[in-house]
Write an enzyme that holds these catalytic residues in place. Structure first.
Site, PDB file in Angstrom:
ATOM      1  CG  ASP A 145      -0.261  -0.372   2.526  1.00 42.51           C
ATOM      2  OD1 ASP A 145       0.983  -0.407   2.570  1.00 42.51           O
ATOM      3  OD2 ASP A 145      -0.958  -0.620   3.515  1.00 42.51           O
ATOM      4  CD  GLU A 185      -8.647   1.340   7.817  1.00 46.58           C
ATOM      5  OE1 GLU A 185      -8.517   0.392   8.625  1.00 46.58           O
ATOM      6  OE2 GLU A 185      -8.195   2.469   8.029  1.00 46.58           O
ATOM      7  CG  ASN A 224      -8.620  -0.981  12.134  1.00 40.72           C
ATOM      8  OD1 ASN A 224      -7.710  -1.644  11.649  1.00 40.72           O
ATOM      9  ND2 ASN A 224      -9.139   0.064  11.521  1.00 40.72           N
TER      10      ASN A 224
HETATM   11  C1  GLP Z   1      -0.259   0.530   8.472  1.00 42.75           C
HETATM   12  C2  GLP Z   1      -0.038  -0.362   7.257  1.00 42.75           C
HETATM   13  C3  GLP Z   1      -0.280  -1.821   7.557  1.00 42.75           C
HETATM   14  C4  GLP Z   1       0.406  -2.193   8.860  1.00 42.75           C
HETATM   15  C5  GLP Z   1      -0.190  -1.375   9.980  1.00 42.75           C
HETATM   16  C6  GLP Z   1       0.351  -1.753  11.354  1.00 42.75           C
HETATM   17  O1  GLP Z   1      -1.563   0.968   8.624  1.00 42.75           O
HETATM   18  N1  GLP Z   1      -0.850   0.006   6.152  1.00 42.75           N
HETATM   19  O2  GLP Z   1       0.202  -2.594   6.487  1.00 42.75           O
HETATM   20  O3  GLP Z   1       0.244  -3.552   9.104  1.00 42.75           O
HETATM   21  O4  GLP Z   1       0.134  -0.026   9.695  1.00 42.75           O
HETATM   22  O5  GLP Z   1       1.380  -0.902  11.748  1.00 42.75           O
HETATM   23  P1  GLP Z   1       2.411  -1.221  12.890  1.00 42.75           P
HETATM   24  O6  GLP Z   1       3.233  -2.358  12.418  1.00 42.75           O
HETATM   25  O7  GLP Z   1       3.207   0.036  13.054  1.00 42.75           O
HETATM   26  O8  GLP Z   1       1.604  -1.564  14.096  1.00 42.75           O
END
Ligand code: GLP
Length: 243
Positions: free
Chosen positions: A67, A143, A136
């Site tokens: 993404d 989402e 979430n």
């Molecule tokens: C972002 C990314 C996800 C990732 C998530 C969790 O929103 N788009 O791909 O898994 O963050 O982030 P973290 O690893 O910092 O908890």
């Protein structure tokens, strides 16, 4: 779904890196699906070390990231382009021209998304997809919603994701409200999937992965449909806060 419960973040990072190294050793021209967020940084560090030590050669791999924020330019230091260059690409022998991250500046995002899926398909599909997980339950930027979307698409971020990700920006208002993300089917088409989670804040969502339920309210539960998923998490994510 297989589950590997690790003592801590370091151990989780090592375990995940081991699986990526095995994949690339067995198939040097692997197509890797990559994730951003704080979770995989330790694993990327291990991959950089192994690459430098000559234990793994990435010269034939192709990568596709999950993404990118939209709109956001690749040279913005909060972009996922920047993140990947910083945490992996510039420090390994992954050929830069074979790395792909959705274009956060695409004038026609729908076309960009369609072409992104076509590029993945033309490359032969993802062999191993690395995923983190949002608090979430989002994967990529899919989402929670009544409807999930199959292919790569432009999506609106939920307020809770904007809030959670604001720690990386100067202020919450700076977090883009949209993103381009691989869809649920783009992710499920990967031959193998590793999903990583650490810390007590991920306990609730990791617990949801351990039940038989599948719900679009927790997009990561869709992974239960896939036959080759490994959850690699630390004790806090699996058992909750440890004393
Ligand atoms: C972002 C990314 C996800 C990732 C998530 C969790 O929103 N788009 O791909 O898994 O963050 O982030 P973290 O690893 O910092 O908890």
């Amino acid at each position: 779904m297989r589950v590997i419960i690790c003592e801590n973040y370091e151990e989780m990072s090592k375990q995940a890196a081991k699986l990526v190294i095995s994949q690339v050793t067995l198939k040097p021209e692997s197509i890797l699906g990559l994730a951003t967020g704080s979770t995989p940084i330790g694993m990327y560090d291990k991959l950089i070390e192994a690459n430098k030590a000559g234990e793994v050669d990435f010269s034939k791999v192709t990568t596709f990231n999950l993404d990118e924020y939209y709109p956001l330019s690749a040279d913005n230091d909060q972009s996922y382009h920047y993140f990947m260059n910083e945490h992996l690409f510039s420090k390994t022998n992954i050929p830069f021209e074979r790395t792909h991250v959705p274009d956060g500046e695409a004038a026609n995002p729908e076309k960009e998304c369609e072409e992104y899926d076509k590029k993945i398909e033309a490359a032969g599909g993802i062999d191993l997809q690395i995923l983190g997980i949002g608090q979430n339950g989002h994967i990529g930027f899919n989402e929670p919603d009544k409807n999930l979307i199959a292919g790569t698409h432009l999506t609106e971020l939920t307020d809770s994701t904007i809030e959670a990700n604001s720690r990386f920006f100067e202020k919450k208002e700076d977090v883009p409200t949209k993103a381009l993300t691989m869809g649920i089917a783009s992710i499920l088409k990967s031959k193998k999937i590793i999903i990583m989670a650490n810390g007590a804040a991920k306990h609730e969502v990791v617990s949801a992965l351990m039940t038989p339920d599948i719900t679009t309210d927790i997009p990561a539960t869709m992974l239960k449909i896939h036959s080759d998923v490994v959850v690699i998490c630390d004790k806090e994510a699996f058992y909750g806060k440890q004393n």
